[in-house]
Design an enzyme around this catalytic site. Sequence first.
Site, mmCIF file in Angstrom:
data_model
loop_
_atom_site.group_PDB
_atom_site.id
_atom_site.type_symbol
_atom_site.label_atom_id
_atom_site.label_comp_id
_atom_site.label_asym_id
_atom_site.label_seq_id
_atom_site.Cartn_x
_atom_site.Cartn_y
_atom_site.Cartn_z
ATOM 1 N N THR A 385 0.873 -1.147 0.000
ATOM 2 C CA THR A 385 0.000 0.000 0.000
ATOM 3 C C THR A 385 0.911 1.196 0.000
ATOM 4 O O THR A 385 2.099 1.050 0.194
ATOM 5 C CB THR A 385 -0.856 -0.085 1.283
ATOM 6 N N GLY A 478 -0.607 -3.045 5.962
ATOM 7 C CA GLY A 478 -1.657 -3.984 6.366
ATOM 8 C C GLY A 478 -2.149 -3.681 7.775
ATOM 9 O O GLY A 478 -2.392 -2.522 8.124
HETATM 10 O O1 DON Z 1 -6.658 -2.074 3.246
HETATM 11 C C1 DON Z 1 -5.882 -2.753 3.896
HETATM 12 O O2 DON Z 1 -5.915 -2.822 5.105
HETATM 13 C C2 DON Z 1 -4.795 -3.523 3.188
HETATM 14 N N1 DON Z 1 -5.223 -3.846 1.854
HETATM 15 C C3 DON Z 1 -3.543 -2.737 3.209
HETATM 16 C C4 DON Z 1 -2.387 -3.461 2.589
HETATM 17 C C5 DON Z 1 -1.083 -2.885 2.918
HETATM 18 O O3 DON Z 1 -0.964 -1.929 3.628
HETATM 19 C C6 DON Z 1 0.102 -3.573 2.369
HETATM 20 N N2 DON Z 1 1.276 -2.783 2.561
HETATM 21 N N3 DON Z 1 2.305 -2.988 2.981
#
Ligand code: DON
Length: 573
Positions: A385, A478
């Site tokens: 993300t 995440g």
């Molecule tokens: O919306 C969420 O919580 C996840 N899809 C976020 C994923 C994420 O942050 C991955 N990054 N490192």
Amino acid sequence: MRKAVLLLLMITGQQMLSAQKTASIVGAGKEINPYKYSVVKKANFSKAAVSSAHPLASMVGVAMMKNGGNAFDAAIATQLTLAVVYPGAGNIGGGGFLLGRKADGELIGIDYREAAPEKASRDMYLDKNGNVQMALSQSGHLASGIPGTIAGLFATLPYAKLPFKQLIQPAIDLAEKGFVISEREASSLNATKESFSKSSTRPTAFVKENKWKAGDTLIQKDLAATLKRIQQKGAPGFYEGETAKLIVDEMLRGNGIISLDDLKNYTAKLRSPLAFDYRGHRIISFAPPSSGGIIIAQMLKMIEKYPVSSYGFQTTKSVQLMIEAERRAFADRAEHMGDPDFYHVPVKTLMSEAYIAQRMSDYYPDKAGISNMVKAGAIKESEETTHLSVMDAAGNMVSVTTTLNGGYGSRTVVGGAGFLLNNEMDDFSVKPGVPNMYGAVGGEANAISPGKRMLSSMTPTLVLKNNKPYVVIGTPGGTTIPTSVYQAIVNIIDFNMNADDAINKPKFHHQWLPDEVAVEKDFDIEVKKQLQAMGYKISERGAIGRTEAIRILSNGKRETVADKRGDDSVAGF
Ligand code: DON
């Protein structure tokens, strides 16, 4: 006749103006040189600033503000640029949340989270024995939700000042003429080569015969053509016509279910931001379908009655208290949070003083809690993300977290359209109690249903001090997102740190289940031993989050910092 000449003059004038407006600012020798740029980790700017995951994206955002745009213009242009220069997470095939505060105090929350297609169903990732087929929710065509980003950018546009044509031009140029990639990007593309080929049905710009190396130029012609269709036709340039057809064709070649109607019917939604006070500061964050705003409210409120600053930064005492707050908030996430249009999320109760006090009633400062005993509170009323933080000269604040979910999402590149699709369906609870990619569990609140948005941890956040702009912050990671934002806020407010230290100091993370604390490698070894003696299971892990923050200093300067954990970079003036 005179009228006609005047009209002609006006039209020519306008054409000249728009040609001038969309003139390239990207290229060798231009304002932004994509063949020679460097990472800037921190700087204090007087007027406007962007911190994002890529130097070119931050520079493009700042260029928009220099050319008459505001923080919303910068946020749009930076996201479009990230979709080109940071394909692991920047996207037009994913979704996100934008949290803004206009200089006049108006709060804006735009939800462009992906949605489950009409053909999705609760048990779509279970085999006939009821076992979860993780591969399907995490990679390839069936893993994708309906992309929301382009709808989100057009929902942001009314708050911006510049024409969309101008905001998207740098992204088009970067896709068409290419940009030089970093060592990190090269090795990340090399590491993903096989799964790009496995999950895509057509050749993609990300796969080349030989290995990528730092200094190579990445050109994305198909993506440039898609961006041009959006430039010419607006959101229908993505959700209808050629691009929509290319997406659906890609679905048909794989085992995907996104349809033309799914795309046409997708809309971004306005969500009222959540706001609460913490030690005299006003914290504003994102509402469901993000779990982030509620979680950081709960965690900060749980520790507020303790004199955290007197415990000291990352002493056993302060870390233990903060972990126990994390454990309890994440238990609530698993049980009570989901898309509010499909499931009643008891937001008020979850954030109320009485409920939060009761949640900490079984907290003991000298021993580890046990997740099996700390169930979600009873409610009566029923890695990849990316984040960008923007602040402009007028005082508008914009905090955006956007995602494909995993690095390069589903790894499916839409044939002929050149962009990656998300693997966001894995953020649903595919089966009650079975952990997803981030170990998060869930149940009814976050079960799959057509049109529903999957629960997110993304936590774009703003902090006000004396009711004035103070901090713009957020991160990927995440489930570690809310804990990272929480710890950075505590570092700034309780431990009086500057933004650089606040985001770059080691982090720790507990998410209820699994019942263990994950710590970064540089976490204090003595504190780790003492926590273990109290009964905590501790595991070391790689980087937690990549936080981008802007903090307004008392002299008005924007202290702008980019996380040390990536190529993240700041720009401003
Ligand atoms: O919306 C969420 O919580 C996840 N899809 C976020 C994923 C994420 O942050 C991955 N990054 N490192």
